[in-house]
Structure formats: C-alpha cells, structure tokens
Design a protein around this motif. Structure first.
Motif, PDB file in Angstrom:
ATOM      1  N   GLY A  79       0.828  -1.206   0.000  1.00  0.00           N
ATOM      2  CA  GLY A  79       0.000   0.000   0.000  1.00  0.00           C
ATOM      3  C   GLY A  79       0.855   1.246   0.000  1.00  0.00           C
ATOM      4  O   GLY A  79       1.955   1.267   0.548  1.00  0.00           O
ATOM      5  N   SER A  80       0.365   2.299  -0.630  1.00  0.00           N
ATOM      6  CA  SER A  80       1.086   3.579  -0.682  1.00  0.00           C
ATOM      7  C   SER A  80       0.071   4.713  -0.669  1.00  0.00           C
ATOM      8  O   SER A  80      -1.125   4.515  -0.947  1.00  0.00           O
ATOM      9  CB  SER A  80       1.977   3.665  -1.929  1.00  0.00           C
ATOM     10  OG  SER A  80       1.202   3.605  -3.107  1.00  0.00           O
ATOM     11  N   GLN A 114      -8.846   1.522   5.137  1.00  0.00           N
ATOM     12  CA  GLN A 114      -9.207   2.575   6.078  1.00  0.00           C
ATOM     13  C   GLN A 114      -7.965   3.385   6.393  1.00  0.00           C
ATOM     14  O   GLN A 114      -6.940   2.834   6.794  1.00  0.00           O
ATOM     15  CB  GLN A 114      -9.797   1.980   7.353  1.00  0.00           C
ATOM     16  CG  GLN A 114     -10.157   3.015   8.406  1.00  0.00           C
ATOM     17  CD  GLN A 114     -10.831   2.397   9.614  1.00  0.00           C
ATOM     18  OE1 GLN A 114     -12.027   2.150   9.619  1.00  0.00           O
ATOM     19  NE2 GLN A 114     -10.045   2.121  10.638  1.00  0.00           N
ATOM     20  N   ASP A 115      -8.045   4.689   6.196  1.00  0.00           N
ATOM     21  CA  ASP A 115      -6.910   5.571   6.457  1.00  0.00           C
ATOM     22  C   ASP A 115      -7.200   6.408   7.691  1.00  0.00           C
ATOM     23  O   ASP A 115      -8.317   6.943   7.847  1.00  0.00           O
ATOM     24  CB  ASP A 115      -6.656   6.487   5.254  1.00  0.00           C
ATOM     25  CG  ASP A 115      -5.215   6.939   5.180  1.00  0.00           C
ATOM     26  OD1 ASP A 115      -4.389   6.398   5.936  1.00  0.00           O
ATOM     27  OD2 ASP A 115      -4.896   7.826   4.368  1.00  0.00           O
ATOM     28  N   ARG A 116      -6.227   6.519   8.543  1.00  0.00           N
ATOM     29  CA  ARG A 116      -6.389   7.312   9.764  1.00  0.00           C
ATOM     30  C   ARG A 116      -6.115   8.777   9.464  1.00  0.00           C
ATOM     31  O   ARG A 116      -5.058   9.135   8.953  1.00  0.00           O
ATOM     32  CB  ARG A 116      -5.442   6.823  10.851  1.00  0.00           C
ATOM     33  CG  ARG A 116      -5.759   5.437  11.382  1.00  0.00           C
ATOM     34  CD  ARG A 116      -4.844   5.082  12.539  1.00  0.00           C
ATOM     35  NE  ARG A 116      -5.131   3.769  13.084  1.00  0.00           N
ATOM     36  CZ  ARG A 116      -4.471   3.230  14.102  1.00  0.00           C
ATOM     37  NH1 ARG A 116      -3.479   3.901  14.682  1.00  0.00           N
ATOM     38  NH2 ARG A 116      -4.792   2.033  14.543  1.00  0.00           N
ATOM     39  N   VAL A 117      -7.066   9.637   9.776  1.00  0.00           N
ATOM     40  CA  VAL A 117      -6.909  11.077   9.599  1.00  0.00           C
ATOM     41  C   VAL A 117      -7.384  11.773  10.869  1.00  0.00           C
ATOM     42  O   VAL A 117      -8.271  11.259  11.574  1.00  0.00           O
ATOM     43  CB  VAL A 117      -7.712  11.584   8.382  1.00  0.00           C
ATOM     44  CG1 VAL A 117      -7.229  10.938   7.093  1.00  0.00           C
ATOM     45  CG2 VAL A 117      -9.204  11.346   8.555  1.00  0.00           C
ATOM     46  N   TYR A 152      -0.817  18.038   9.991  1.00  0.00           N
ATOM     47  CA  TYR A 152      -1.682  16.924  10.358  1.00  0.00           C
ATOM     48  C   TYR A 152      -1.132  15.630   9.763  1.00  0.00           C
ATOM     49  O   TYR A 152      -0.909  15.548   8.546  1.00  0.00           O
ATOM     50  CB  TYR A 152      -3.103  17.168   9.853  1.00  0.00           C
ATOM     51  CG  TYR A 152      -3.708  18.446  10.370  1.00  0.00           C
ATOM     52  CD1 TYR A 152      -4.193  18.525  11.674  1.00  0.00           C
ATOM     53  CD2 TYR A 152      -3.782  19.579   9.569  1.00  0.00           C
ATOM     54  CE1 TYR A 152      -4.741  19.698  12.155  1.00  0.00           C
ATOM     55  CE2 TYR A 152      -4.334  20.758  10.039  1.00  0.00           C
ATOM     56  CZ  TYR A 152      -4.811  20.819  11.338  1.00  0.00           C
ATOM     57  OH  TYR A 152      -5.356  21.984  11.812  1.00  0.00           O
ATOM     58  N   PRO A 153      -0.930  14.604  10.609  1.00  0.00           N
ATOM     59  CA  PRO A 153      -0.449  13.307  10.085  1.00  0.00           C
ATOM     60  C   PRO A 153      -1.585  12.535   9.430  1.00  0.00           C
ATOM     61  O   PRO A 153      -2.724  12.534   9.914  1.00  0.00           O
ATOM     62  CB  PRO A 153       0.068  12.600  11.341  1.00  0.00           C
ATOM     63  CG  PRO A 153      -0.746  13.184  12.456  1.00  0.00           C
ATOM     64  CD  PRO A 153      -1.039  14.613  12.069  1.00  0.00           C
ATOM     65  N   LEU A 154      -1.269  11.884   8.347  1.00  0.00           N
ATOM     66  CA  LEU A 154      -2.213  11.011   7.645  1.00  0.00           C
ATOM     67  C   LEU A 154      -1.654   9.595   7.679  1.00  0.00           C
ATOM     68  O   LEU A 154      -0.558   9.346   7.197  1.00  0.00           O
ATOM     69  CB  LEU A 154      -2.407  11.465   6.198  1.00  0.00           C
ATOM     70  CG  LEU A 154      -2.984  12.871   5.981  1.00  0.00           C
ATOM     71  CD1 LEU A 154      -3.061  13.184   4.507  1.00  0.00           C
ATOM     72  CD2 LEU A 154      -4.347  13.004   6.623  1.00  0.00           C
ATOM     73  N   GLY A 155      -2.406   8.683   8.231  1.00  0.00           N
ATOM     74  CA  GLY A 155      -1.950   7.310   8.306  1.00  0.00           C
ATOM     75  C   GLY A 155      -1.723   6.887   9.755  1.00  0.00           C
ATOM     76  O   GLY A 155      -1.930   7.645  10.699  1.00  0.00           O
ATOM     77  N   PRO A 156      -1.303   5.649   9.929  1.00  0.00           N
ATOM     78  CA  PRO A 156      -0.991   4.681   8.874  1.00  0.00           C
ATOM     79  C   PRO A 156      -2.237   4.080   8.234  1.00  0.00           C
ATOM     80  O   PRO A 156      -3.319   4.089   8.813  1.00  0.00           O
ATOM     81  CB  PRO A 156      -0.182   3.613   9.613  1.00  0.00           C
ATOM     82  CG  PRO A 156      -0.682   3.681  11.017  1.00  0.00           C
ATOM     83  CD  PRO A 156      -1.015   5.122  11.278  1.00  0.00           C
ATOM     84  N   LEU A 157      -2.049   3.565   7.044  1.00  0.00           N
ATOM     85  CA  LEU A 157      -3.121   2.930   6.294  1.00  0.00           C
ATOM     86  C   LEU A 157      -3.403   1.545   6.863  1.00  0.00           C
ATOM     87  O   LEU A 157      -2.482   0.778   7.121  1.00  0.00           O
ATOM     88  CB  LEU A 157      -2.732   2.834   4.813  1.00  0.00           C
ATOM     89  CG  LEU A 157      -3.728   2.160   3.874  1.00  0.00           C
ATOM     90  CD1 LEU A 157      -5.000   2.979   3.787  1.00  0.00           C
ATOM     91  CD2 LEU A 157      -3.103   1.986   2.498  1.00  0.00           C
ATOM     92  N   SER A 175       3.242   0.957   8.131  1.00  0.00           N
ATOM     93  CA  SER A 175       3.992   1.867   9.006  1.00  0.00           C
ATOM     94  C   SER A 175       4.134   3.267   8.438  1.00  0.00           C
ATOM     95  O   SER A 175       4.364   4.227   9.179  1.00  0.00           O
ATOM     96  CB  SER A 175       5.387   1.291   9.288  1.00  0.00           C
ATOM     97  OG  SER A 175       6.105   1.100   8.072  1.00  0.00           O
ATOM     98  N   ALA A 176       4.018   3.437   7.139  1.00  0.00           N
ATOM     99  CA  ALA A 176       4.267   4.738   6.516  1.00  0.00           C
ATOM    100  C   ALA A 176       3.100   5.686   6.762  1.00  0.00           C
ATOM    101  O   ALA A 176       1.936   5.285   6.788  1.00  0.00           O
ATOM    102  CB  ALA A 176       4.501   4.579   5.017  1.00  0.00           C
ATOM    103  N   PHE A 177       3.428   6.957   6.945  1.00  0.00           N
ATOM    104  CA  PHE A 177       2.411   7.992   7.052  1.00  0.00           C
ATOM    105  C   PHE A 177       2.951   9.265   6.399  1.00  0.00           C
ATOM    106  O   PHE A 177       4.144   9.427   6.182  1.00  0.00           O
ATOM    107  CB  PHE A 177       2.015   8.254   8.510  1.00  0.00           C
ATOM    108  CG  PHE A 177       3.112   8.847   9.339  1.00  0.00           C
ATOM    109  CD1 PHE A 177       3.237  10.224   9.494  1.00  0.00           C
ATOM    110  CD2 PHE A 177       4.038   8.030   9.983  1.00  0.00           C
ATOM    111  CE1 PHE A 177       4.261  10.768  10.254  1.00  0.00           C
ATOM    112  CE2 PHE A 177       5.064   8.569  10.747  1.00  0.00           C
ATOM    113  CZ  PHE A 177       5.169   9.938  10.880  1.00  0.00           C
ATOM    114  N   ASP A 178       2.058  10.178   6.066  1.00  0.00           N
ATOM    115  CA  ASP A 178       2.412  11.441   5.440  1.00  0.00           C
ATOM    116  C   ASP A 178       1.900  12.585   6.292  1.00  0.00           C
ATOM    117  O   ASP A 178       1.073  12.385   7.200  1.00  0.00           O
ATOM    118  CB  ASP A 178       1.840  11.542   4.024  1.00  0.00           C
ATOM    119  CG  ASP A 178       2.457  10.517   3.085  1.00  0.00           C
ATOM    120  OD1 ASP A 178       3.580  10.755   2.616  1.00  0.00           O
ATOM    121  OD2 ASP A 178       1.814   9.479   2.836  1.00  0.00           O
TER     122      ASP A 178
END
Length: 465
Positions: A79-80, A114-117, A152-157, A175-178
C-alpha cells in the motif's frame, strides 16, 4: 550453534503468534463453522457414524484452512499514499490518493481500506475493494479540508483482508504515514506606493557606489564585456590575471514583518479569531513583498525568526523566492501563542539595524508595550502597525464597534512616534486595511516627507508594490 538455536526459537514464537493472530481473526461465520464441525465430530465419535465424522471434519477444516491461507498471503499486499498537494491554504482541499497492489501469486479476497486522519480533516475514509488479481492494483482517493492551519499526520493505512468465504478477517497496519501542512490564507494585496526602493537593481532599484578607496577595493576576475577602464592593475599584477573593480554594489530593499504572538494580547480562538487574522495578514505581506523583490524577514515577539533565514532575510525576485515563501508558510502554519508578556526581545533584535520597511501585526497593547513599539521604528525606515483589539473581536457583531481599553490612546502614541497605525475592526478585509494604511501614510508623508516603506535610503524615487 547458539545463534542458530536462538533464531529457530524466535521463528517458532513468530509462527505461534501468527497462528494465534489468524485464529483470532475468525469471523462469526468462521467460528460457527468451527463449532459445528467440532460438535459433529464428537457426535460421530459417540454414535459411531463415519459419514457424520467426515462432515464434521470438513466443517472444522474449512475456517482453519481459510485462516491459514489468509495468514500466508496477508503480507503480500503493498500500500502507498500520495498527497496532492502536500501544502494547502486553510479552507482549501487536498486530495489523498491511495494505491494497493497484490504482489502475491494468489488473488485476494475482499479488501477493506481505512486511512487514519485527524478529526479536524473530516471523517475517516473507508473503501471496499473487490477481488484483486495477482499483480493487480487498485487506486482510490478522498479529499481532506481544514479551516485550521497546522500540520496533520495522515496514516498509517489499515488494510482488512477477508477470504472469499468470509471465514476469516485480518487487519494489517502499514507503518508509513504522510503529513499535510495547512498554511495560513494568503490575500493578494493591492499595489500601493513605496518610496526608497533602490533604483538600478532589477526594475527600478538604486545602486550605491562602494565606499572603498584605492587600497580597499575588492576586485574580481575580468569578464567579457567589462570596461577596461575598471581594470585594477595592482591586483592584476598580484594575481597574474586581469582584475576589475567592484565599484557598484546592488542594494536590495528590505522588509521586516513583526508578528505579535503573546497569549495575553489576543482573546478568542478559531479560524475567525483576531490571532488567526494576524497570522494570515503576516503571511500575505511576506508573500507580497517577496514578489516585489524585497528581502523579507519574519520576526516574532520572542525575537525568533524562520529557521534557515539569513541575517538580511530571504531574497525575493529570485529562483529561491518560492522556497523561501514555503519555509515561512511552514513556520506560520505551526506558530502558536507565546508565554511572553512584552515585546522587548523583538525590540532588542531590531535595535541597531536598518530594517527598511517594518510591518507589525499587534494585539492588545498596554502603555508600556506601546512605548516599546514606538521605539522600534528606525529613523531611515517607515513603519506600519495593524493593531487588533481582541476584546472587540470577541464581542457580538451586533455590538457597536469602538476602541476600548485605551486602543485609541495607543494608536496616538504610535502615530506620534512616526508609525502609520491602523486599527483593525472585527472581520476586516486585509485588502481594505492595507489601502487604508496607504491613505494614512500619504497624509503623513505630505507633512513629514516620509514614505510607506524605505530600504534604508529614503527619498530615492518611487515604485509600486
């Protein structure tokens, strides 16, 4: 041998943990099939029915087999995430693109993404994807929007995988987030007359002669097209190549934007608060001056500035001006109230320097702080102050506006010291108060001979900003 034994032990623990995770992921349907299979097998053993035993074993083996297959393939889904853009003004939308890829040799079952926002960006996005073939990929997107600046952090997916029979469901978190950066709103400012822009530097900037004698001149190498009359023969003999004098040095107009962040100077919170108006105003002036070719500098009441900023600020009208604007916007995106009670640190930073045009966004001022601000204005530079009465900003719109807590007296003190001071009413347009400051400056300039802005050398012509 000890290392090999340790590795095998860790692998065994990992396998046992994976098995427990797979069994814990059994759905209600899978648990029902498993319970029915065990019950049928027990009944077949008691009654001696071999056919019923086969049915029981099939019922019990199906969810276990689905859990095993799902556990073996769950780590083969990649996932990306991609933000477009990664930096947006407050109130604007950004699009988040999610991409999943099946890198295994087996097709996946039903996928739920599901993406955490953060809550301020909107509801948590959820997507359901159909079966993904081996090597296939799926792309989905959603929008985020915030009226509040910040990072604001987006993720992890999170990816939830299910088998085709719905027996097992496993959740994997990448583990990746933006990070989405929400910067203050920038209002395009109208052109107003600025005096003191140096002629000859770009479009209408002044060049000042270098005040160096014959022995103090700093030479440079000869370039094609240089006037031979500028050859510095002493340096030529010293270095063995043609050297010419640096007789002209460009002088760039400078502007410092002072932002008052004291907690006691502002009341209220939210996108429509006085402090947010001040932050947005500072961002607008910084971008406007950068576009005009000024060397700009951001300063707060604590005496700090933008990380990476030089002693003379960021240079405008250059290839790096966009990067400079981005750095300042990133700084303003996360700027918050300070615990300081005064503006003395900012005055110490400004004292003794020629800051050119000084634009200040100030909150509530008592008599002592008004006196400190009055001393900030340099003799060779102009100063403009936008003063926000936070009490007026938190009153209801039906109230009659008017200066309270001595705002009128503080404005008078600043004007007497040479400032162009403008009171900012609640909900005022930055464009309008910018024009109003120019009108008040014009009235003051007719009497004092000063302009709205200077670059440390007043009276060298007029320009447009």
């Amino acid at each position: 041998m000890a290392d090999a034994g340790t590795a095998r032990a860790e692998a065994d623990r990992g396998d046992r943990s994976g098995v427990r995770t797979a069994l814990a992921g059994l759905t209600t349907r899978g648990r029902s099939f498993l319970a029915a299979g065990v019950a049928a097998a027990l009944c077949a053993y008691v009654l001696g029915q071999s056919d019923l035993l086969r049915v029981g074993l099939l019922l019990a083996a199906l969810p276990l087999l689905c859990a095993a297959v799902l556990h073996r393939t769950r780590h083969r889904v990649a996932g990306s995430r991609r933000l477009s853009p990664a930096r947006v003004p407050a109130g604007s939308e950004a699009r988040v693109h999610l991409r999943t890829e099946n890198v295994s040799r087996l097709p996946t079952g039903l996928l739920m993404l599901q993406d955490r926002v953060p809550y301020v960006l909107g509801p948590r996005p959820r997507f359901v994807l159909d079966r993904v073939e081996p090597g296939g990929r799926r792309e989905v997107s959603y929008r985020v929007r915030s009226d509040l600046r910040g990072r604001y952090p987006l993720g992890p997916l999170q990816l939830r995988l299910t088998d085709p029979f719905g027996m097992c469901e496993l959740t994997r978190s990448f583990s990746a987030f933006d990070t989405l950066t929400v910067v203050p709103r920038v209002t395009p400012l109208p052109p107003v007359r600025l005096s003191g822009e140096a002629k000859g530097y770009g479009d209408g900037r002044q060049r000042s002669l270098a005040l160096a004698g014959e022995d103090d001149v700093i030479p440079r190498g000869y370039r094609h097209g240089d006037d031979l009359r500028r050859v510095h023969w002493r340096s030529t003999a010293r270095y063995g190549e043609l050297m010419v004098r640096r007789e002209e040095q460009p002088q760039r107009a400078r502007c410092t934007v002072l932002l008052d962040t004291r907690y006691i100077a502002f009341r209220g919170a939210g996108p429509e608060s006085a402090f947010e108006w001040a932050v947005s105003g500072a961002a607008s002036v910084l971008v406007h001056m950068l576009e005009r070719g000024f060397s700009v500098r951001l300063l707060t009441d604590t005496g700090t500035s933008v990380p990476g900023e030089g002693s003379e600020g960021f240079a405008g009208a250059s290839q790096e001006s966009a990067d400079a604007a981005g750095l300042m916007m990133d700084t303003l995106a996360v700027i918050d109230h300070s615990d300081g009670a005064g503006l003395s640190r900012a005055y110490d930073t400004l004292r003794g320097g020629n800051e050119g045009l000084l634009v200040a966004f100030l909150g509530d001022l008592d008599e002592e702080q008004a006196a400190v601000v009055a001393k900030m204005r340099q003799r060779g530079g102009a100063a403009v102050a936008f003063v926000l009465d936070s009490d007026a900003w938190v009153r209801e719109r039906t109230d009659v506006p008017g200066p309270v807590h001595g705002t009128g007296e503080r404005l008078r003190m600043l004007r007497e010291s040479g400032w162009t001071a403008v009171e900012v009413p609640r909900g005022a347009s930055l464009e309008e108060v910018w024009r109003r400051a120019d009108r008040e400056r014009t009235g003051l300039g007719a009497a004092s001979g000063t302009g709205f802005g200077t670059a440390g050398a007043a009276g060298h012509g007029e320009g447009r900003s």
